[in-house]
Write an enzyme that holds these catalytic residues in place. Structure first.
Site, short mmCIF file in Angstrom:
data_model
loop_
_atom_site.label_atom_id
_atom_site.label_comp_id
_atom_site.label_asym_id
_atom_site.label_seq_id
_atom_site.Cartn_x
_atom_site.Cartn_y
_atom_site.Cartn_z
CG ASP A 449 -30.50 16.24 13.37
OD1 ASP A 449 -31.13 15.27 13.82
OD2 ASP A 449 -30.74 17.42 13.67
CG ASP A 514 -35.01 18.73 18.95
OD1 ASP A 514 -33.78 18.82 19.12
OD2 ASP A 514 -35.53 18.50 17.85
C1 GLA Z 1 -33.29 18.52 14.88
C2 GLA Z 1 -32.33 18.63 16.04
C3 GLA Z 1 -32.20 20.06 16.48
C4 GLA Z 1 -31.74 20.91 15.33
C5 GLA Z 1 -32.70 20.74 14.16
C6 GLA Z 1 -32.19 21.45 12.93
O1 GLA Z 1 -34.58 18.79 15.29
O2 GLA Z 1 -32.72 17.80 17.09
O3 GLA Z 1 -31.31 20.17 17.57
O4 GLA Z 1 -30.45 20.54 14.96
O5 GLA Z 1 -32.89 19.39 13.83
O6 GLA Z 1 -33.04 21.33 11.86
#
Ligand code: GLA
Length: 699
Positions: A449, A514
């Site tokens: 990420d 997300d």
């Molecule tokens: C980001 C990702 C999510 C999740 C969060 C965790 O927002 O897109 O899918 O993994 O981080 O903190």
């Protein structure tokens, strides 16, 4: 008086041919070769009068014209956008070529342009892949002078678009709202997009699609995960020029004598089949660049991701139960998301401290990972290596490791800072952390990420480090992959903030957004598919109501939307009602029967009006002309009769069997291809936020 129109011998032309497109350049002595054509496939033999011999409007023009070249430069007669801005403390501010060497190799050509006056050399390679019609362009700049060369701008490619280029499709976006299609008429005033966020950004890759009058379309995208700029300008010789490249911060590039700057690659294509044709060509190019463990993509396993079901609230017993429930519904890969490491109870702390939290996992992650693998699932783990929280052991020990500018506040985003990966000790530390996890645990998947934009991105020397940071991230990924070649990696950046062909070469899946609301996801996924193939599209069945929007949708609709990518489930499946559990099992089983066709497929996307959108995945060959058609009703109908869906990808001379596979039905209907193309497939009445899935086969 006009000069006589001489036909050029083929030696003066460089013609590259794909299956459906061609590119023609004209050699122009020691100057940069001139763009003559990029469009529908020509005959193999190309013959045309030299541009220098054709008539032009003489008034107010330079006596010696400077037409659009493959690499146009500022200051010596060219008034259009320059592919290069460079100088030596204000001198050598313009470039022009004193030599052009040409190397041809089948469908590829390489031009080396030298400027003995300004002391620079540029190499441009163009390769047109005959199968995919992808024109790959690579550009590099060398400082051949005695002193340092400042380079505020180097384009990766300058592409010609004819005056019939009319409509522009590009994308904007933000977190939770990626790939929002923008359609604009292409005007004479020009168009420009810049991204200075340090990563690709939530609008998707630097790229666009331009459609012409005849239904054909040109597309391009930059293989780069950092700052970027693209522009389309009208030039007064009657065409447009489309530039794509990196956006460089002030002072970011100063080439020492003899040093070379390599620009990110551009993937460009023309398709007579419009935006979908461009998408197909992009898919072929990205597929050809992928580096799968073992050299071949295996079936994309169904994921269970813990994020929206658990967030930071990791309880080992509950996660074991979740794994049991996941295995029972058919999940194949269990991905433990954020919240597993030292003191990571919320998003205010701990990034950088990459060892398991002993409160949550007294014996580390090994027992949970073993439980997952004993159930027959793969174990995946979330990491965000490029980041550090000020509240972390790492930052307390090494506050200088974060990107920063002396005398400026360190701006946090999601309470975190970005580590300076251009420092060897930082990259080594991160490699060591990830390496330890991969060696100690049976991890076959990393969700990698990157949850913020870059700003105050200065390195230890006080210089802008945006570009070097991207290269260092690529190097770190390459190093990890070399050490653990069996591990797959997902590229995530707060959802879809880092989706581009540069990172695609090092990763195996994208987390597209997300936002898992199925209605919101439809346009997001449609935009993603403009640039990337469906097997890389992480798409999850989320909770209802959706956490990002609060909207509720049936499990069937959420599943039908998620099914067209690399499927996952992102909620607490332990809590499913019996009926929904049975439906989830059904959808996962259906995905497993369809994924072979959806992944690696040819994709077509459309809008039937009256709130209906559709997407087809197929293989349009003569022997196996078989398609899956997903029709979604997004909004309630406004008409008494549901519109038919016209399917322009079918063969008008063939006959097709159409059967509904979801909701399951035994009946099949037969239609001539010409009918389905022109009159369309009649649809049943559908409720808002519902889907029908068809199988269409040539009979
Ligand atoms: C980001 C990702 C999510 C999740 C969060 C965790 O927002 O897109 O899918 O993994 O981080 O903190």
């Amino acid at each position: 008086m006009d000069q006589p129109q001489a036909n050029l011998t083929p030696a003066n032309l460089v013609a590259l041919h794909g299956t459906k497109s061609s590119v023609v350049l004209e050699l122009d002595g020691d100057s940069a070769p001139l763009w003559r054509y990029w469009g529908p496939r020509l005959l193999d033999e190309v013959s045309l009068p030299s541009l220098r011999s054709t008539r032009r409007e003489p008034s107010f023009s330079l006596n010696e014209d400077v037409p659009l070249a493959v690499f146009p430069t500022f200051g010596i007669g060219w008034f259009g956008p320059s592919a290069l801005l460079a100088h030596r403390c204000g001198r050598d501010f313009s470039q022009s070529w004193t030599g052009c060497a040409v190397e041809r190799d089948g469908g590829a050509v390489r031009f080396t342009l030298t400027d003995d006056v300004a002391g620079v050399a540029v190499t441009i390679s163009l390769a047109l892949d005959s199968a995919s019609d992808i024109l790959t362009i690579k550009t590099s700049l060398t400082n051949t002078g005695q002193h340092g060369l400042d380079v505020p701008h180097l384009a990766s490619a300058c592409l010609p678009l004819p005056d019939e280029a009319l409509a522009l499709e590009h994308y904007t976006g933000r977190h939770n709202h990626e790939f929002q299609l923008q359609q604009e008429a292409l005007g004479r005033g020009g168009w420009r997009r810049e991204n200075r966020r340090g990563i690709t950004g939530h609008s998707g890759p630097c790229g666009a699609v331009v459609s012409g009058k005849g239904g054909g379309a040109w597309g391009a995208q930059l293989a780069w995960s950092g700052n970027h700029v693209q522009s389309i300008d009208w030039i007064d010789d009657g065409q447009f020029v489309w530039q794509l490249g990196e956006w460089l911060a002030p002072g970011e590039i100063r080439l020492a004598a003899g040093e070379t700057l390599t620009a990110p690659e551009v993937l460009a294509t023309f398709s007579p089949e419009g935006a979908d044709g461009v998408a197909r060509n992009f898919h072929a190019a990205v597929r050809a660049r992928m580096s799968w463990p073992g050299g071949k993509m295996k079936s994309r396993p169904v994921h269970l991701n813990t994020w929206e079901g658990f967030y930071f609230d990791h309880d080992e017993d509950a996660l074991r139960e979740l794994a049991d429930a996941a295995a029972e519904v058919g999940i194949e890969r269990f991905v433990l998301d954020d919240g597993w490491f030292h003191r990571r109870d919320d998003d205010t702390r701990a990034l950088g401290d990459w060892w398991p939290d002993t409160g949550k996992y007294p014996n580390g992650l090994a027992p949970l990972a073993a439980h997952v693998t004993d159930l027959g699932m793969e174990f995946g783990l979330w990491v965000e290596p490029e980041m550090v929280n000020p509240d972390s052991d790492l930052f307390r020990a090494h506050p200088d490791w974060a990107l920063q500018i002396a005398g400026r506040p360190m701006l946090t985003a999601r309470n975190q800072l970005v580590l300076d990966l251009t420092r060897a000790e930082v990259s080594d530390y991160l490699f060591g952390c990830v390496e330890r996890l991969l060696s100690d645990l049976p991890i076959s998947y990393l969700k990698w990420d990157h949850n913020r934009d870059l700003t105050t991105a200065g390195n230890a020397l006080g210089s802008a480090a945006y570009r070097a940071q991207v290269l260092a991230v690529y190097a770190l990924l390459d190093r990890i992959r070399a050490a653990h070649p069996a591990v797959e990696i997902e590229s995530c950046a707060g959802g879809g903030g880092r989706i581009d062909p540069g990172i695609a070469m090092r990763t195996h899946r994208f987390w597209v957004s997300d936002c898992i609301d199925a209605v919101s996801r439809l346009p997001i996924q449609r935009g993603f598919l403009q640039f990337m193939p469906p097997e890389l599209m992480g798409s999850h069945i989320g909770a209802s109501p959706a956490h990002s929007t609060g909207r509720s949708q049936t499990l069937d609709f959420r599943a039908a939307v998620a099914l067209t990518g690399h499927l996952g489930v992102e909620f607490d499946v332990r809590r499913l009602a019996t009926e929904d559990r049975a439906r989830l099992k059904h959808w996962i089983a259906l995905y497993k029967t369809l994924r072979g066709q959806i992944h690696q497929s040819t994709v077509c996307r459309g809008d039937a009006g009256d709130g209906l959108v559709w997407q087809a995945h197929g293989s349009p060959s003569q022997d196996d002309d078989s398609w899956l058609l997903f029709v979604y009703r997004v909004t309630p109908t406004e008409q008494r009769h549901t519109p038919a869906v016209r399917l322009p990808f079918l063969d008008k001379g063939a006959r097709y069997q159409v059967s509904v596979i979801e909701p399951a039905s035994d009946s099949a209907q037969y239609y001539p291809g010409a009918w389905l193309r022109n009159a369309g497939l009649p649809l049943p009445p559908m409720k808002a936020e519902s889907a029908t899935i068809y199988r269409i086969r040539r009979r």
